[in-house]
Design a protein around this motif. Structure first.
Motif, PDB file in Angstrom:
ATOM      1  N   LEU A 153       0.830  -1.210   0.000  1.00 55.70           N
ATOM      2  CA  LEU A 153       0.000   0.000   0.000  1.00 55.70           C
ATOM      3  C   LEU A 153       0.861   1.256   0.000  1.00 55.70           C
ATOM      4  O   LEU A 153       0.614   2.195  -0.774  1.00 55.70           O
ATOM      5  CB  LEU A 153      -0.917  -0.012   1.230  1.00 55.70           C
ATOM      6  N   LEU A 154       1.903   1.287   0.827  1.00 57.39           N
ATOM      7  CA  LEU A 154       2.778   2.447   0.903  1.00 57.39           C
ATOM      8  C   LEU A 154       3.489   2.693  -0.417  1.00 57.39           C
ATOM      9  O   LEU A 154       3.515   3.828  -0.932  1.00 57.39           O
ATOM     10  CB  LEU A 154       3.794   2.243   2.028  1.00 57.39           C
ATOM     11  N   ASN A 155       4.082   1.641  -1.001  1.00 61.91           N
ATOM     12  CA  ASN A 155       4.807   1.807  -2.266  1.00 61.91           C
ATOM     13  C   ASN A 155       3.875   2.194  -3.402  1.00 61.91           C
ATOM     14  O   ASN A 155       4.250   2.971  -4.294  1.00 61.91           O
ATOM     15  CB  ASN A 155       5.551   0.514  -2.614  1.00 61.91           C
ATOM     16  N   SER A 195      -8.544  -0.593   3.038  1.00 62.51           N
ATOM     17  CA  SER A 195      -9.674  -1.080   3.832  1.00 62.51           C
ATOM     18  C   SER A 195      -9.421  -2.492   4.329  1.00 62.51           C
ATOM     19  O   SER A 195      -9.698  -2.830   5.487  1.00 62.51           O
ATOM     20  CB  SER A 195     -10.957  -1.037   3.000  1.00 62.51           C
ATOM     21  N   LEU A 196      -8.887  -3.351   3.451  1.00 64.66           N
ATOM     22  CA  LEU A 196      -8.562  -4.712   3.877  1.00 64.66           C
ATOM     23  C   LEU A 196      -7.562  -4.707   5.025  1.00 64.66           C
ATOM     24  O   LEU A 196      -7.719  -5.432   6.012  1.00 64.66           O
ATOM     25  CB  LEU A 196      -7.977  -5.495   2.700  1.00 64.66           C
ATOM     26  N   PHE A 197      -6.536  -3.878   4.885  1.00 70.36           N
ATOM     27  CA  PHE A 197      -5.496  -3.845   5.915  1.00 70.36           C
ATOM     28  C   PHE A 197      -6.071  -3.398   7.255  1.00 70.36           C
ATOM     29  O   PHE A 197      -5.812  -4.005   8.300  1.00 70.36           O
ATOM     30  CB  PHE A 197      -4.369  -2.908   5.488  1.00 70.36           C
ATOM     31  N   VAL A 198      -6.887  -2.355   7.250  1.00 68.07           N
ATOM     32  CA  VAL A 198      -7.455  -1.827   8.496  1.00 68.07           C
ATOM     33  C   VAL A 198      -8.433  -2.824   9.116  1.00 68.07           C
ATOM     34  O   VAL A 198      -8.348  -3.151  10.305  1.00 68.07           O
ATOM     35  CB  VAL A 198      -8.149  -0.475   8.238  1.00 68.07           C
ATOM     36  N   TRP A 202      -6.788  -5.121  12.386  1.00 71.89           N
ATOM     37  CA  TRP A 202      -7.314  -4.802  13.710  1.00 71.89           C
ATOM     38  C   TRP A 202      -8.574  -5.609  14.059  1.00 71.89           C
ATOM     39  O   TRP A 202      -9.251  -5.304  15.023  1.00 71.89           O
ATOM     40  CB  TRP A 202      -7.589  -3.310  13.823  1.00 71.89           C
ATOM     41  N   GLU A 203      -8.853  -6.621  13.223  1.00 67.40           N
ATOM     42  CA  GLU A 203      -9.962  -7.534  13.489  1.00 67.40           C
ATOM     43  C   GLU A 203     -11.279  -6.787  13.699  1.00 67.40           C
ATOM     44  O   GLU A 203     -12.048  -7.072  14.617  1.00 67.40           O
ATOM     45  CB  GLU A 203      -9.660  -8.415  14.700  1.00 67.40           C
ATOM     46  N   VAL A 204     -11.519  -5.805  12.841  1.00 65.43           N
ATOM     47  CA  VAL A 204     -12.766  -5.046  12.925  1.00 65.43           C
ATOM     48  C   VAL A 204     -13.946  -5.911  12.518  1.00 65.43           C
ATOM     49  O   VAL A 204     -15.023  -5.842  13.116  1.00 65.43           O
ATOM     50  CB  VAL A 204     -12.686  -3.784  12.033  1.00 65.43           C
ATOM     51  N   ILE A 205     -13.767  -6.734  11.488  1.00 61.55           N
ATOM     52  CA  ILE A 205     -14.849  -7.601  11.027  1.00 61.55           C
ATOM     53  C   ILE A 205     -14.372  -9.039  11.017  1.00 61.55           C
ATOM     54  O   ILE A 205     -13.208  -9.328  10.752  1.00 61.55           O
ATOM     55  CB  ILE A 205     -15.359  -7.197   9.628  1.00 61.55           C
ATOM     56  N   ALA A 211     -16.046 -12.855   4.764  1.00 59.85           N
ATOM     57  CA  ALA A 211     -16.149 -13.474   3.435  1.00 59.85           C
ATOM     58  C   ALA A 211     -16.705 -12.503   2.413  1.00 59.85           C
ATOM     59  O   ALA A 211     -16.257 -12.458   1.262  1.00 59.85           O
ATOM     60  CB  ALA A 211     -17.026 -14.723   3.514  1.00 59.85           C
ATOM     61  N   SER A 212     -17.708 -11.702   2.807  1.00 65.13           N
ATOM     62  CA  SER A 212     -18.313 -10.765   1.858  1.00 65.13           C
ATOM     63  C   SER A 212     -17.312  -9.697   1.432  1.00 65.13           C
ATOM     64  O   SER A 212     -17.242  -9.329   0.253  1.00 65.13           O
ATOM     65  CB  SER A 212     -19.550 -10.112   2.477  1.00 65.13           C
ATOM     66  N   MET A 213     -16.503  -9.210   2.371  1.00 63.13           N
ATOM     67  CA  MET A 213     -15.531  -8.182   2.001  1.00 63.13           C
ATOM     68  C   MET A 213     -14.400  -8.772   1.171  1.00 63.13           C
ATOM     69  O   MET A 213     -13.860  -8.107   0.279  1.00 63.13           O
ATOM     70  CB  MET A 213     -14.970  -7.516   3.251  1.00 63.13           C
TER      71      MET A 213
END
Length: 486
Positions: A153-155, A195-198, A202-205, A211-213
């Motif tokens: 993501l950074l690169n 979004s995937l990384f966050v 941090w186990e938000v979902i 699976a849906s994301m």
């Protein structure tokens, strides 16, 4: 491209171009060629892993004592380095070329872009080794460890920031349809993988939302990153051959319809899961509506290709682009049919779905990228390819390899789908029934690998073989005449 086009492609200095010509500033061609070279390297690595995986299917104890070469690890590594190494390196190279060729000044950030591209590929290598030693999250298209996702993501942001700024400052995205597709893809990836990384780091979902994301990202990577880059290559080829053309209603309508509904079509893969029926129904309906957008794009491109072919003969490069268009339409329409409930109840999670995925990434995207790389390598080295015969061999080996790979996977998937409906049939018999088709698919993949090795061999000869000044002038003139006759 014309004689003036070839003569204007010098290593340094800004060149201007007339109608139908390419203007390339040598200062940004170095990172373009570096990314293309890296893309071909990762393509060979991916195909090597894929063939090893096919060998393990037929001979399970093949390299069985090597824990880091287990089937699950090499299959995921092959998939990831193909998507992010071949797919994204080639796409970013094309993005830099397209932005630089439309500038009226020197691209000052080329060194900055090259540094980010080097670190991007180092991150890919670190991620590949992490996957091979077992650092595997429960993801597919984003199956990197968390720290590798952050590095990518950074690169990516460091590379793409300057490109997006240039595209917006040039204002061509409203006048040149290829830059509109490019801008769409460049803006989608950072917030999607961010979004995937966050959410996952941090186990938000968790649970079914996970699976849906994941499927949302998978479909987005295909239809909102690879697809617009590939379509931008097709439109750019036509714009180079026939000059800048005003975007048509079909091209704009197809772009908006296809990419809007592609955001929701991922829910069609959730059939049979613990999701409300309206979510799955929305995904199926969106997939069918996205097909309408794809058909509009296909009709618009076909009309432009017909006009282009009337003005110039059909060459190997133009055939690559044309086959890429056919594969795009077949893959999207086939995907829509597979999402229909009466069909998906048989084919879901079978090799039939993989067959259409292969057609999309190997047929559509890879053929478009190969054709674009063909022209960019000729322009950068200012040489023709060493052997036109070997170049034709690579073309036909690619065609037959991809075609037979698609056919074997489809046939094997159909057999697999119907036999799985018989609950009394042991799973071992289902596997034995599918094995001949998998062997055929492995042989087809070997043909594709042979094609890519031949292409890379020709590229190596183009890179290392010197040409005398007079010979170079004669070759450039011959190349110019052949391009004029295209």
């Amino acid at each position: 491209m014309s004689k003036q086009t070839i003569n204007s492609l010098k290593p340094t200095g800004l060149q201007t171009a007339g109608k139908g010509e390419i203007s390339l500033d040598g200062s940004f061609m170095r990172p373009v060629i570096f990314l293309l070279m890296a893309a071909f390297f990762w393509l060979l690595v991916s195909l090597g892993f894929a063939l090893l995986g096919a060998g393990k299917i037929m001979i399970p104890n093949l390299l069985g004592s090597w824990g880091w070469l287990t089937f699950g690890r090499i299959e995921l590594a092959s998939f990831l380095v193909f998507s992010y190494g071949w797919g994204m390196n080639g796409g970013l190279a094309f993005a830099l070329y397209l932005v630089g060729s439309n500038r009226s000044g020197v691209f000052k950030e080329s060194g900055y872009f090259l540094s980010s591209a080097i670190f991007w590929n180092i991150s890919l290598f670190i991620g590949m080794m992490a996957v091979l030693i077992g650092e595997i999250p429960s993801l597919s298209w984003a199956g990197w460890p968390d720290f590798v996702l952050f590095l990518l993501l950074l690169n990516y942001i460091l590379m793409v920031y300057g490109l997006v700024r240039e595209l917006l400052s040039l204002g061509l995205f409203s006048k040149k349809i290829s830059t509109s597709y490019l801008l769409l893809s460049l803006l989608w990836f950072p917030w999607a993988i961010g979004s995937l990384f966050v959410f996952f780091h941090w186990e938000v979902i968790r649970g079914v939302a996970f699976a849906s994301m994941e499927w949302w990202f998978n479909e987005g990577f295909l239809h909102l990153w690879l697809a617009p880059i590939g379509l931008a290559m097709l439109y750019d080829y036509i714009e180079r051959m026939r000059g800048l053309q005003k975007p048509s209603i079909l091209s704009w309508g197809g772009l908006i319809t296809f990419f809007f509904f592609s955001n929701f079509s991922s829910a069609s893969h959730l059939v049979g899961g613990p999701f409300p029926l309206w979510i799955v129904g929305l995904g199926i309906a969106s997939r069918f509506l996205a097909i309408l957008g794809a058909l509009a794009i296909g009709i618009d491109l076909w009309q432009r290709f017909k006009e282009t072919f009337k003005a110039s003969p059909v060459s190997i490069v133009s055939r690559y682009y044309l086959i890429a268009l056919y594969c795009f339409l077949i893959a999207l329409c086939g995907d829509g049919v597979l999402s229909f409930p009466l069909v998906s109840r048989f084919t879901h999670f079978s090799f039939v779905e993989i067959a259409f995925l292969v057609l999309f990434i190997y047929g559509f995207y890879s053929f478009g990228l190969l054709a674009t790389a063909h022209d960019l390598f000729c322009c950068f080295y200012k040489k023709p390819w060493v052997s036109e015969i070997l170049l034709k061999i690579t073309f036909w080996a690619n065609i037959y390899g991809m075609t037979f790979l698609f056919i074997f996977l489809c046939l094997g998937g159909i057999v697999q789908s119907f036999e799985l409906q018989d609950v009394q049939l042991p799973i071992t018999e289902v596997i034995e029934s599918v094995l001949p088709y998998l062997r055929g698919a492995g042989m087809s993949a070997t043909l594709i690998l042979f094609s890519q090795l031949t292409y890379c061999f020709l590229l190596l000869l183009m890179t290392i073989l010197p040409m005398e000044v007079e010979e170079r002038k004669g070759e450039i003139n011959n190349l110019s005449q052949s391009l004029d006759n295209r």
